[in-house]
Design an enzyme around this catalytic site. Sequence first.
Site, mmCIF file in Angstrom:
data_model
loop_
_atom_site.group_PDB
_atom_site.id
_atom_site.type_symbol
_atom_site.label_atom_id
_atom_site.label_comp_id
_atom_site.label_asym_id
_atom_site.label_seq_id
_atom_site.Cartn_x
_atom_site.Cartn_y
_atom_site.Cartn_z
ATOM 1 N N ALA A 182 12.520 11.879 13.639
ATOM 2 C CA ALA A 182 11.517 12.765 13.040
ATOM 3 C C ALA A 182 11.864 13.224 11.635
ATOM 4 C CB ALA A 182 11.333 13.987 13.938
ATOM 5 N N HIS A 189 3.350 -9.021 8.536
ATOM 6 C CA HIS A 189 2.089 -8.693 7.868
ATOM 7 C C HIS A 189 1.323 -9.939 7.395
ATOM 8 C CE1 HIS A 189 3.867 -4.839 8.107
ATOM 9 N NE2 HIS A 189 4.391 -4.744 6.909
HETATM 10 C C1 BG6 Z 1 6.584 -2.248 5.359
HETATM 11 C C2 BG6 Z 1 7.743 -2.916 4.676
HETATM 12 O O1 BG6 Z 1 6.307 -2.843 6.588
HETATM 13 O O2 BG6 Z 1 5.431 -2.351 4.529
HETATM 14 C C3 BG6 Z 1 7.978 -2.351 3.293
HETATM 15 O O3 BG6 Z 1 8.894 -2.731 5.484
HETATM 16 C C4 BG6 Z 1 6.721 -2.379 2.482
HETATM 17 O O4 BG6 Z 1 9.006 -3.048 2.630
HETATM 18 C C5 BG6 Z 1 5.595 -1.730 3.262
HETATM 19 O O5 BG6 Z 1 6.960 -1.677 1.276
HETATM 20 C C6 BG6 Z 1 4.276 -1.853 2.521
HETATM 21 O O6 BG6 Z 1 3.287 -1.159 3.201
HETATM 22 P P1 BG6 Z 1 1.968 -0.743 2.450
HETATM 23 O O7 BG6 Z 1 1.112 -0.175 3.524
HETATM 24 O O8 BG6 Z 1 2.365 0.251 1.401
HETATM 25 O O9 BG6 Z 1 1.420 -1.976 1.833
#
Ligand code: BG6
Length: 494
Positions: free
Chosen positions: A15, A247
Amino acid sequence: MPSASDPVTIVVIGASGDLARKKIFPALFALYAQGFLPPDFRIVGFARSAMDHPTFRTRIMEHLTCRYVPGERCADRMQEFLSRCWYRVGDYGSMDAFLGLYEMIRELEAGPVTNRLFYLAIPPSVFLSTARSIGNAGLVACEASSPWSRVVIEKPFGNDRESSDLLVQELGHVFTEDQTYRIDHYLGKEMIQNLMVLRFANQVFEPLWNRRYIDHVSITWAENLTTEGRGGYFDGFGIIRDVMQNHLLQMLALATMECPADLNPTHVRDAKVQLLKAIEPASIDRAVFGQYGPGQVDGRAFLGYRDDPTVPPVSRTPTYAAVVLHIHNERWKGVPFFLCAGKGLSVRRTEIRIRYKVVKNNPFCRPLNCPSACPPANELVIRVQPDEAVILKVVNKVPGLELTMEPQALDLLYHDTFHQLLIPDAYERLLLDVLQGDRSLFIRRDELAAAWDVFTPLLHAMETQTVEPIHYAFGSDGPPEGLALAEQFGIGPA
Ligand code: BG6
């Protein structure tokens, strides 16, 4: 059976960390402010740093925003929310600490039926010991008739296929697959959720969505930041494990899978798994790795990746990777998919570009049959962030007596079209889904395994051959070798 309006205790382990403070608590407050939390809820933070409840509340408050309750009511709503937040200090691997947490939760829970959500916002190195402590302390209800217990875990889920399988198996001793919500926050982003709608709710795209009409697809993920205090974590993983295996691959899967029979979470995830299994594993001869060095942006100097004090000075961890993938199925045979992800680049941008083939026998090619003088191919750009947009580039006649043609954009810019609407943060969507038991946007076990299968051979090859990443300056467009790789497959710059 417990319902979504039954009392719930939300336990955030880790947290005091950045993820919890910047994303999870603000998302919970946003849900509260919109009336999406049940009337009887409490939030318990657990972490290693010693602090009392008021200090914890002050730290949470720093990142709460009034976007859903603007004006004077906001301060009151925040105070109401914070009065439901509690804190407990302890070590992640200590069963005694979790027994103490259990006692505290029991005292706070008033009624007999209280659902429990555990959010593990902790480093991967302590996932397992924490999950075991939660289980051993008796915090998880296992029987179907009891109030539910659900756990949310953040990537990285392992390091490769083997370690991921092991983690899944070990966590499975504490939480069943049905109780486990593996989060990939990109799936909660508005434009990513729109992908299925665009593809399957519009007649104009799907019939052309295949190798007969599409020349290639690029998925780009660019960040103009350094690893910002996360170098220690990042160095153990690198860009492929950090964003590409999850992603980017999720975006690819949603952009290329077959249409599921319906929106049942099982069917949607079956469609993704089927697609992921059809991807030929990434190979080292179709990959480029880079690492950012020092650079200047607007006169400001930025340190290189290796200059980060939490990163070993000889680190070979890539902060940039470009790969070309192929999907072996009837729809996509022969179409190259260019995936490119990098930190320390010139812009922040995530987008999917679908380049159509040029029109055959195009009567507007001049001189006749000379392809170089033909109007350019159509392109569909799905911009995930920043400034969400869907842009279709079409060839259009420029008004006038001459026949002049120009590519023009039919664009749906969210900023203009939906300016009166607030775009929810990905974590709001995903936390609401966990509370409601909707698993569509979470990664299933077989999906995770299939995603690792795409990148494990490449990661192993890269690590055993100790590939030296190509250096690029912070704030640049990455190593030119990335574009050269794309060009080998007929993929031009954006
Ligand atoms: C995270 C990665 O999953 O996504 C990070 O670990 C990255 O390295 C981040 O910066 C980016 O997320 P967003 O939502 O800001 O595009």
